[in-house]
Write a protein that holds these residues in place. Structure first.
Motif, PDB file in Angstrom:
ATOM      1  N   ALA A  24     -32.117  18.538 -22.890  1.00  0.00           N
ATOM      2  CA  ALA A  24     -33.062  19.201 -21.986  1.00  0.00           C
ATOM      3  C   ALA A  24     -33.856  18.182 -21.198  1.00  0.00           C
ATOM      4  CB  ALA A  24     -34.016  20.090 -22.783  1.00  0.00           C
ATOM      5  N   GLY A  25     -34.108  18.532 -19.944  1.00  0.00           N
ATOM      6  CA  GLY A  25     -35.013  17.771 -19.104  1.00  0.00           C
ATOM      7  C   GLY A  25     -36.152  18.684 -18.697  1.00  0.00           C
ATOM      8  N   VAL A  26     -37.374  18.195 -18.782  1.00  0.00           N
ATOM      9  CA  VAL A  26     -38.551  19.005 -18.468  1.00  0.00           C
ATOM     10  C   VAL A  26     -39.377  18.271 -17.419  1.00  0.00           C
ATOM     11  CG1 VAL A  26     -40.651  20.076 -19.371  1.00  0.00           C
ATOM     12  CG2 VAL A  26     -38.611  19.899 -20.826  1.00  0.00           C
ATOM     13  N   SER A  27     -39.693  18.957 -16.322  1.00  0.00           N
ATOM     14  CA  SER A  27     -40.515  18.332 -15.289  1.00  0.00           C
ATOM     15  C   SER A  27     -41.107  19.405 -14.385  1.00  0.00           C
ATOM     16  CB  SER A  27     -39.692  17.329 -14.475  1.00  0.00           C
ATOM     17  OG  SER A  27     -40.560  16.502 -13.699  1.00  0.00           O
ATOM     18  N   VAL A  28     -41.583  18.966 -13.220  1.00  0.00           N
ATOM     19  CA  VAL A  28     -42.276  19.873 -12.307  1.00  0.00           C
ATOM     20  C   VAL A  28     -41.360  20.403 -11.216  1.00  0.00           C
ATOM     21  CG1 VAL A  28     -44.508  18.790 -12.691  1.00  0.00           C
ATOM     22  CG2 VAL A  28     -43.027  17.935 -10.858  1.00  0.00           C
ATOM     23  N   ASN A  29     -40.132  19.899 -11.146  1.00  0.00           N
ATOM     24  CA  ASN A  29     -39.189  20.426 -10.161  1.00  0.00           C
ATOM     25  C   ASN A  29     -37.762  20.305 -10.669  1.00  0.00           C
ATOM     26  OD1 ASN A  29     -38.073  17.817  -9.342  1.00  0.00           O
ATOM     27  ND2 ASN A  29     -39.974  17.484  -8.213  1.00  0.00           N
ATOM     28  N   LYS A  30     -36.842  20.943  -9.962  1.00  0.00           N
ATOM     29  CA  LYS A  30     -35.448  21.029 -10.398  1.00  0.00           C
ATOM     30  C   LYS A  30     -34.767  19.661 -10.375  1.00  0.00           C
ATOM     31  CE  LYS A  30     -33.172  24.656  -8.698  1.00  0.00           C
ATOM     32  NZ  LYS A  30     -32.766  25.733  -7.737  1.00  0.00           N
ATOM     33  N   PHE A  31     -35.009  18.893  -9.319  1.00  0.00           N
ATOM     34  CA  PHE A  31     -34.341  17.602  -9.162  1.00  0.00           C
ATOM     35  C   PHE A  31     -34.608  16.683 -10.347  1.00  0.00           C
ATOM     36  CE2 PHE A  31     -34.193  13.211  -7.690  1.00  0.00           C
ATOM     37  CZ  PHE A  31     -32.961  13.149  -7.067  1.00  0.00           C
ATOM     38  N   VAL A  32     -35.867  16.510 -10.676  1.00  0.00           N
ATOM     39  CA  VAL A  32     -36.234  15.589 -11.757  1.00  0.00           C
ATOM     40  C   VAL A  32     -35.807  16.146 -13.114  1.00  0.00           C
ATOM     41  CG1 VAL A  32     -38.130  14.371 -12.889  1.00  0.00           C
ATOM     42  CG2 VAL A  32     -38.145  14.667 -10.408  1.00  0.00           C
ATOM     43  N   ALA A  33     -35.940  17.455 -13.310  1.00  0.00           N
ATOM     44  CA  ALA A  33     -35.546  18.053 -14.591  1.00  0.00           C
ATOM     45  C   ALA A  33     -34.064  17.838 -14.861  1.00  0.00           C
ATOM     46  CB  ALA A  33     -35.874  19.546 -14.594  1.00  0.00           C
ATOM     47  N   LYS A  34     -33.233  17.968 -13.827  1.00  0.00           N
ATOM     48  CA  LYS A  34     -31.791  17.792 -14.012  1.00  0.00           C
ATOM     49  C   LYS A  34     -31.457  16.356 -14.391  1.00  0.00           C
ATOM     50  CE  LYS A  34     -27.248  18.479 -11.926  1.00  0.00           C
ATOM     51  NZ  LYS A  34     -26.684  19.148 -13.108  1.00  0.00           N
ATOM     52  N   ILE A  35     -32.054  15.403 -13.690  1.00  0.00           N
ATOM     53  CA  ILE A  35     -31.787  14.003 -14.014  1.00  0.00           C
ATOM     54  C   ILE A  35     -32.293  13.677 -15.413  1.00  0.00           C
ATOM     55  CG2 ILE A  35     -32.305  11.614 -13.388  1.00  0.00           C
ATOM     56  CD1 ILE A  35     -32.467  12.574 -10.476  1.00  0.00           C
ATOM     57  N   ALA A  36     -33.450  14.216 -15.761  1.00  0.00           N
ATOM     58  CA  ALA A  36     -34.053  13.936 -17.069  1.00  0.00           C
ATOM     59  C   ALA A  36     -33.178  14.431 -18.219  1.00  0.00           C
ATOM     60  CB  ALA A  36     -35.434  14.576 -17.151  1.00  0.00           C
ATOM     61  N   SER A  37     -32.471  15.533 -18.019  1.00  0.00           N
ATOM     62  CA  SER A  37     -31.663  16.094 -19.107  1.00  0.00           C
ATOM     63  C   SER A  37     -30.505  15.182 -19.496  1.00  0.00           C
ATOM     64  CB  SER A  37     -31.117  17.472 -18.712  1.00  0.00           C
ATOM     65  OG  SER A  37     -30.171  17.362 -17.668  1.00  0.00           O
ATOM     66  N   ASP A  38     -30.152  14.252 -18.624  1.00  0.00           N
ATOM     67  CA  ASP A  38     -29.011  13.366 -18.869  1.00  0.00           C
ATOM     68  C   ASP A  38     -29.414  12.041 -19.504  1.00  0.00           C
ATOM     69  OD1 ASP A  38     -26.156  13.092 -18.592  1.00  0.00           O
ATOM     70  OD2 ASP A  38     -26.530  11.584 -17.042  1.00  0.00           O
ATOM     71  N   ILE A  39     -30.722  11.802 -19.625  1.00  0.00           N
ATOM     72  CA  ILE A  39     -31.192  10.480 -20.047  1.00  0.00           C
ATOM     73  C   ILE A  39     -30.937  10.191 -21.522  1.00  0.00           C
ATOM     74  CG2 ILE A  39     -33.284   9.088 -20.379  1.00  0.00           C
ATOM     75  CD1 ILE A  39     -34.349  10.220 -17.763  1.00  0.00           C
ATOM     76  N   LYS A  40     -31.116  11.171 -22.391  1.00  0.00           N
ATOM     77  CA  LYS A  40     -31.010  10.920 -23.833  1.00  0.00           C
ATOM     78  C   LYS A  40     -29.883  11.712 -24.489  1.00  0.00           C
ATOM     79  CE  LYS A  40     -35.952   9.900 -24.325  1.00  0.00           C
ATOM     80  NZ  LYS A  40     -37.243  10.321 -24.962  1.00  0.00           N
ATOM     81  N   LYS A  41     -28.809  11.954 -23.759  1.00  0.00           N
ATOM     82  CA  LYS A  41     -27.673  12.693 -24.333  1.00  0.00           C
ATOM     83  C   LYS A  41     -27.007  11.890 -25.439  1.00  0.00           C
ATOM     84  CE  LYS A  41     -25.854  16.049 -21.100  1.00  0.00           C
ATOM     85  NZ  LYS A  41     -25.534  17.002 -22.160  1.00  0.00           N
TER      86      LYS A  41
ATOM     87  N   GLY B 132     -41.079  12.813  -4.575  1.00  0.00           N
ATOM     88  CA  GLY B 132     -41.342  13.764  -5.653  1.00  0.00           C
ATOM     89  C   GLY B 132     -41.482  15.190  -5.191  1.00  0.00           C
ATOM     90  N   ILE B 133     -41.039  15.483  -3.964  1.00  0.00           N
ATOM     91  CA  ILE B 133     -41.215  16.823  -3.397  1.00  0.00           C
ATOM     92  C   ILE B 133     -39.902  17.595  -3.479  1.00  0.00           C
ATOM     93  CG2 ILE B 133     -41.843  18.159  -1.352  1.00  0.00           C
ATOM     94  CD1 ILE B 133     -43.407  15.664  -0.387  1.00  0.00           C
ATOM     95  N   ASP B 134     -39.874  18.618  -4.282  1.00  0.00           N
ATOM     96  CA  ASP B 134     -38.717  19.509  -4.386  1.00  0.00           C
ATOM     97  C   ASP B 134     -39.246  20.900  -4.687  1.00  0.00           C
ATOM     98  OD1 ASP B 134     -36.380  20.838  -4.776  1.00  0.00           O
ATOM     99  OD2 ASP B 134     -35.831  19.820  -6.640  1.00  0.00           O
ATOM    100  N   ASP B 135     -39.377  21.706  -3.652  1.00  0.00           N
ATOM    101  CA  ASP B 135     -39.979  23.026  -3.797  1.00  0.00           C
ATOM    102  C   ASP B 135     -38.944  24.135  -3.975  1.00  0.00           C
ATOM    103  OD1 ASP B 135     -42.551  21.981  -3.493  1.00  0.00           O
ATOM    104  OD2 ASP B 135     -42.367  22.008  -1.312  1.00  0.00           O
ATOM    105  N   ARG B 136     -37.690  23.766  -4.247  1.00  0.00           N
ATOM    106  CA  ARG B 136     -36.665  24.786  -4.454  1.00  0.00           C
ATOM    107  C   ARG B 136     -37.009  25.651  -5.669  1.00  0.00           C
ATOM    108  NH1 ARG B 136     -31.524  21.691  -5.618  1.00  0.00           N
ATOM    109  NH2 ARG B 136     -33.075  20.313  -6.604  1.00  0.00           N
ATOM    110  N   ASP B 137     -36.920  26.956  -5.477  1.00  0.00           N
ATOM    111  CA  ASP B 137     -37.198  27.885  -6.566  1.00  0.00           C
ATOM    112  C   ASP B 137     -36.006  27.990  -7.508  1.00  0.00           C
ATOM    113  OD1 ASP B 137     -39.745  28.580  -5.630  1.00  0.00           O
ATOM    114  OD2 ASP B 137     -38.911  30.102  -4.282  1.00  0.00           O
ATOM    115  N   VAL B 138     -36.279  28.337  -8.748  1.00  0.00           N
ATOM    116  CA  VAL B 138     -35.215  28.724  -9.672  1.00  0.00           C
ATOM    117  C   VAL B 138     -34.777  30.115  -9.261  1.00  0.00           C
ATOM    118  CG1 VAL B 138     -34.691  29.317 -12.069  1.00  0.00           C
ATOM    119  CG2 VAL B 138     -36.064  27.281 -11.554  1.00  0.00           C
ATOM    120  N   GLN B 139     -33.493  30.261  -8.915  1.00  0.00           N
ATOM    121  CA  GLN B 139     -32.982  31.501  -8.335  1.00  0.00           C
ATOM    122  C   GLN B 139     -32.100  32.243  -9.340  1.00  0.00           C
ATOM    123  OE1 GLN B 139     -31.009  30.443  -4.681  1.00  0.00           O
ATOM    124  NE2 GLN B 139     -32.768  29.282  -3.932  1.00  0.00           N
ATOM    125  N   PRO B 140     -32.604  33.338  -9.911  1.00  0.00           N
ATOM    126  CA  PRO B 140     -31.834  34.064 -10.925  1.00  0.00           C
ATOM    127  C   PRO B 140     -30.569  34.720 -10.388  1.00  0.00           C
ATOM    128  CG  PRO B 140     -34.160  34.641 -11.011  1.00  0.00           C
ATOM    129  CD  PRO B 140     -33.948  33.886  -9.743  1.00  0.00           C
TER     130      PRO B 140
END
Length: 368
Positions: free
Chosen positions: A149-166, A237-245
Motif C-alpha cells: 500500500a501507498g498512502v499520500s495526498v494524491n493518486k500519483f504519489v500514492a501509486k509510486i509509494a505502494s511500490d517502494i517496500k514490496k 506535488g499537484i495532482d487533483d485527479r479524483d478517485v473515479q468509481p
C-alpha cells in the motif's frame, strides 16, 4: 492557498497486490510454493510472454512481458503455468469487497490494484495509514495473500509509494514530504514515463524530478506535448485527479517498441502475433468484445500512422484480431519500411456494465 488546503486534506490509498497471479497459483497449489513460478505463455513452440512471476522467479531476473523462452533460459527449473483469469477475477471481487467496508470511492486499475479515497471513511477511523493496515491484514487473513500500500495526498504519489517496500509493504508520504519526495524521484520512476520518454529526458540532462522542476510549463509542453503540462504540475506535488468509481471502457489495446527496427514482413507478423495475444487475453479478462480494430505503426523516423477496420460483428477472437491487423499492415508500404513500434487496439464495444479498468488507455505490452 485554498486549493492547496483542499488538496492536502485528501487521503488517498493505492493498493497493489504482490505478484498477484503467481501468488494465487501458489496459494491454490502447494507444490508451487517457494519455487520459481511463471504465469503466462508457455516457452514451447513459438513461446509466449510472461504475465507475472513469483518473487522466487524474479530473483533470476524474470520480469513481466519477457519472452517465456528467455525466462526459461534465466531459470531452467522454473515452473510455467497458463493464467486462470476466472480464478483471479473471483479473488479480485473479494478484495473489492474488503475495500468497500471502508469507502465507496474505489477506482480499480486492473484486477490487482486500485485507488481508494478514504478522506471520509465509512467507519470513521480517520487515519489513512490505519485503514491501509487493516485492509492489508484483512487480505492476508481472509484470502491468504499479501498486498502493498501507498498512502499520500494524491493518486500519483500514492501509486509510486505502494511500490517502494514490496512485497507486503506500506509507505506513507505525508503532505510536507510530497515535493521533496518527487524532487528526488528518478524520471523513470514517474508513473506514465516509459523507457522512450525517460531516455529522451536523460539526453537533455533531466534525471530527477528536481531537474524537471527547473523547466517552465511552456518548455515542458514543447518538449513532451500534452504530458508536459501534467509533469509540470506533478513535480510540484499537484495532482487533483479524483478517485473515479465508475469509468467507461472505450478501448483496449497493447503496443510494443522494438529493440531494433523491423524490416521484414515475417518479423512484423511475428510481433503482431504477440501483441494480438496480449489484446485477446485482456478482452477475455474483462469480458469485452469490440467491432473496430486499429493498427498503429511508428516508423524509424518517428512518423506515425493508424489504420482501422470495423467488422460486421463484435469480437474477442484472437484470429480475427490478428488477421485483421495483418491485413491492415499489408495494406501499407511495408517493403521499404523500417518499423520501430506496432500497436493494436480494439474499440466500439458492445454496451456492457461499467468495467473496472481505465478508459481509452493504450496499454503497453509491458503493462500485463
Amino acid at each position: 492557498m485554498a486549493e492547496n488546503d483542499i488538496r492536502i486534506k485528501r487521503k488517498i490509498i493505492h493498493i497493489d497486490m504482490d505478484a498477484f497471479y503467481a501468488s494465487v497459483e501458489q496459494r491454490d497449489n502447494p507444490e508451487y510454493r517457494g519455487k520459481p513460478l511463471v504465469v503466462g505463455g508457455l516457452p514451447e513452440g513459438r513461446g509466449g510472454v510472461v504475465a507475472t512471476a513469483s518473487y522466487e522467479a524474479r530473483k533470476f531476473g524474470i520480469r513481466s512481458a519477457m519472452p517465456s523462452k528467455q525466462a526459461l533460459q534465466l531459470c531452467p527449473h522454473a515452473i510455467f503455468v497458463r493464467p486462470r483469469f476466472a480464478a483471479y477475477k473471483e479473488v479480485s471481487q473479494k478484495i473489492r469487497e474488503i475495500f468497500g467496508r471502508y469507502t465507496d470511492l474505489i477506482e480499480p486499475l486492473s484486477l490487482d490494484e486500485a485507488y481508494l479515497d478514504v478522506t471520509n471513511d465509512k467507519l470513521n477511523i480517520g487515519s489513512a495509514i490505519e485503514i491501509a493496515q487493516q485492509i492489508k491484514q484483512a487480505i492476508k487473513d481472509e484470502l491468504n495473500l499479501t498486498a502493498s500500500a501507498g498512502v499520500s495526498v494524491n493518486k500519483f504519489v500514492a501509486k509510486i509509494a505502494s511500490d517502494i517496500k514490496k512485497p507486503d509493504g506500506l509507505t506513507f508520504i505525508g503532505p510536507s514530504s510530497v515535493e521533496s519526495f518527487i524532487e528526488n524521484l528518478p524520471v523513470e520512476k514517474f508513473y506514465g514515463v516509459g523507457k522512450v520518454t525517460a531516455d529522451k529526458m536523460k539526453k537533455q540532462g533531466l534525471f530527477t524530478g528536481a531537474d524537471l522542476k527547473k523547466l517552465t510549463e511552456n518548455e515542458m509542453i514543447t518538449q513532451f506535448g500534452k504530458a508536459g503540462a501534467f509533469y509540470y504540475r506533478i513535480v510540484r506535488g499537484i495532482d487533483d485527479r479524483d478517485v473515479q468509481p465508475h469509468r467507461e471502457t472505450k478501448s483496449m489495446g497493447a503496443e510494443d517498441t522494438f529493440a531494433y527496427d523491423l524490416t521484414g514482413i515475417d518479423e512484423m507478423y511475428a510481433e503482431l502475433e504477440k501483441i494480438a495475444k496480449t489484446v485477446h487475453d485482456r478482452l477475455l479478462r474483462y469480458q469485452l468484445k469490440g467491432r473496430t480494430i486499429t493498427l498503429k505503426i511508428k516508423y524509424s523516423d518517428f512518423r506515425q500512422i493508424t489504420r482501422s477496420l470495423s467488422l460486421p460483428n463484435c469480437t474477442d477472437d484472437f484470429d480475427s484480431i490478428l488477421n485483421t491487423s495483418k491485413n491492415l499492415l499489408a495494406a501499407t508500404d511495408t517493403e521499404n519500411s523500417r518499423i520501430r513500434l506496432l500497436g493494436i487496439t480494439v474499440s466500439n464495444f458492445i454496451p456492457v456494465e461499467t468495467k473496472s479498468i481505465p478508459p481509452s488507455d493504450q496499454l503497453r505490452l509491458f503493462d500485463i
